[in-house]
Design a protein around this motif. Sequence first.
Motif, short mmCIF file in Angstrom:
data_model
loop_
_atom_site.label_atom_id
_atom_site.label_comp_id
_atom_site.label_asym_id
_atom_site.label_seq_id
_atom_site.Cartn_x
_atom_site.Cartn_y
_atom_site.Cartn_z
N ARG A 193 -13.45 9.07 5.25
CA ARG A 193 -14.49 10.12 5.18
C ARG A 193 -15.11 10.18 3.80
N GLU A 194 -14.26 10.12 2.77
CA GLU A 194 -14.78 10.22 1.41
C GLU A 194 -15.68 9.03 1.07
N ALA A 195 -15.29 7.83 1.49
CA ALA A 195 -16.10 6.65 1.20
C ALA A 195 -17.43 6.70 1.94
N PHE A 196 -17.42 7.14 3.18
CA PHE A 196 -18.67 7.26 3.94
C PHE A 196 -19.62 8.22 3.21
N ARG A 197 -19.09 9.35 2.76
CA ARG A 197 -19.93 10.33 2.07
C ARG A 197 -20.44 9.80 0.75
N GLU A 198 -19.57 9.09 0.02
CA GLU A 198 -19.98 8.53 -1.27
C GLU A 198 -21.10 7.52 -1.09
N ALA A 199 -21.10 6.81 0.03
CA ALA A 199 -22.13 5.81 0.31
C ALA A 199 -23.42 6.43 0.81
N GLY A 200 -23.43 7.75 1.06
CA GLY A 200 -24.65 8.42 1.48
C GLY A 200 -24.74 8.79 2.94
N PHE A 201 -23.62 8.66 3.66
CA PHE A 201 -23.60 9.04 5.08
C PHE A 201 -23.14 10.48 5.26
N PHE A 202 -23.60 11.10 6.33
CA PHE A 202 -22.94 12.28 6.86
C PHE A 202 -21.84 11.77 7.79
N VAL A 203 -20.67 12.39 7.75
CA VAL A 203 -19.60 12.02 8.68
C VAL A 203 -19.74 12.91 9.91
N ALA A 204 -20.20 12.32 10.99
CA ALA A 204 -20.47 13.09 12.20
C ALA A 204 -19.21 13.39 12.98
N GLU A 205 -18.27 12.46 12.98
CA GLU A 205 -17.01 12.66 13.71
C GLU A 205 -15.98 11.65 13.25
N GLN A 206 -14.73 11.99 13.49
CA GLN A 206 -13.62 11.09 13.24
C GLN A 206 -12.48 11.47 14.17
N ASP A 207 -12.03 10.52 14.95
CA ASP A 207 -10.92 10.82 15.85
C ASP A 207 -10.21 9.53 16.24
N ASN A 208 -9.16 9.67 17.03
CA ASN A 208 -8.38 8.53 17.50
C ASN A 208 -8.71 8.25 18.95
N VAL A 209 -9.01 7.01 19.25
CA VAL A 209 -9.32 6.59 20.62
C VAL A 209 -8.08 5.91 21.17
N PRO A 210 -7.40 6.52 22.14
CA PRO A 210 -6.14 5.94 22.63
C PRO A 210 -6.35 4.69 23.48
N ASP A 211 -5.37 3.82 23.44
CA ASP A 211 -5.33 2.66 24.32
C ASP A 211 -4.46 3.05 25.51
N ARG A 212 -5.08 3.26 26.64
CA ARG A 212 -4.36 3.68 27.84
C ARG A 212 -4.11 2.52 28.80
N GLU A 213 -4.45 1.31 28.38
CA GLU A 213 -4.33 0.15 29.28
C GLU A 213 -3.17 -0.77 28.94
N THR A 214 -2.81 -0.84 27.67
CA THR A 214 -1.64 -1.67 27.33
C THR A 214 -0.42 -1.13 28.05
N GLU A 215 0.25 -1.99 28.77
CA GLU A 215 1.40 -1.56 29.57
C GLU A 215 2.59 -1.24 28.67
N ILE A 216 3.20 -0.11 28.92
CA ILE A 216 4.38 0.30 28.16
C ILE A 216 5.59 0.27 29.09
N PRO A 217 6.57 -0.58 28.82
CA PRO A 217 7.74 -0.71 29.71
C PRO A 217 8.58 0.56 29.75
N PRO A 218 9.44 0.68 30.75
CA PRO A 218 10.35 1.82 30.81
C PRO A 218 11.37 1.78 29.68
N GLU A 219 11.97 2.93 29.40
CA GLU A 219 12.90 3.08 28.29
C GLU A 219 14.02 2.04 28.31
N ALA A 220 14.48 1.69 29.50
CA ALA A 220 15.62 0.77 29.62
C ALA A 220 15.33 -0.63 29.09
N GLU A 221 14.06 -0.97 28.92
CA GLU A 221 13.69 -2.32 28.46
C GLU A 221 13.55 -2.42 26.95
N PHE A 222 13.81 -1.34 26.25
CA PHE A 222 13.74 -1.35 24.79
C PHE A 222 15.14 -1.54 24.19
#
Length: 227
Positions: free
Chosen positions: A169-198
Motif C-alpha cells: 500500500r505504501e509503495a503504491f501511494r508513493e508512486a502516485g496511486f490511490f489504493v482502491a482495495e486490497q484483499d486476499n483471493v482464496p484458491d478454492r480449487e486446489t484439492e486438500i486431502p483429508p487429515e489422515a493423509e498428512f
Amino acid sequence: MSVREEFDAWAADGRDRGMEDRHWHTAKHVLARMPVEEGETVVDLGTGSGYALRALRETKGAGRGYGLDASPEMLRNARSYTDDSRVGYVRGDFDALPFATDSVDHAFSMEAFYYASDPLRTLRELRRVLRPGGTFFCAVNYYEENVHSHGWQENIAIEMTRWDRQEYREAFREAGFFVAEQDNVPDRETEIPPEAEFPTEAFDTRAAMVERYRELGTLLTVGVAPE
C-alpha cells in the motif's frame, strides 16, 4: 542468473502452461473484477503464456492487449497460443515500460511483480503509462504474510522482493496511486486431502494447507491513477 535466463528455461520445459493452470484458480477471479470496458487497452506485466490477455479479450472485449515479458521464449510460446491480431507481445523490462505516457487503460500482473529489480520504479512507470482513472491489479502469492511462500527464494536463482501488505500500500501511494482495495483471493480449487493423509511432501498439517490456499491465497492490491 537473469530473469530472462530463468524464464527462458521455464518456457523451454513447458512450465508456462503449468503456471497458467495453477495461477488460473485465483487469477480468473481477479480478472473478473477488473473494470475493463470494450475497446480499452490492457497491459499484462510478466505475461507468461498470455492467458490473462486472452481471457480479457474473450470475456470483456478489451480492445488491445499487450503482454510484456523479459523472456523471448515465453513470448514465443504465448504467440503460438493465439491468432488474435489484437493481442501483441513485447519483450521489455518492468523498470522501463515501452509504452507512451497516458496510453494504457488498465494493467494486470499475476505472480510476476516481485521479480522487478526496482519495484517502486516499476510502479512509477505504471503510473506514467496509465491514463487518469486507469487501474493496476497486482496479484502475488509471494508476500510476507504468506509464511508458506518464504522458502520459494531458495528454488529461484533471481532475487525476489517480499513485501507485506502495508509495504504494498505504501509503495503504491508513493508512486502516485490511490489504493482502491486490497484483499486476499482464496484458491478454492486446489484439492486438500483429508487429515489422515498428512503430513504430505509440502505440508506438515492439513490446517497449514487450508491456511495457504483457502485463507491466504493470492494477495491483491489495486491501484488507481488519479483523475
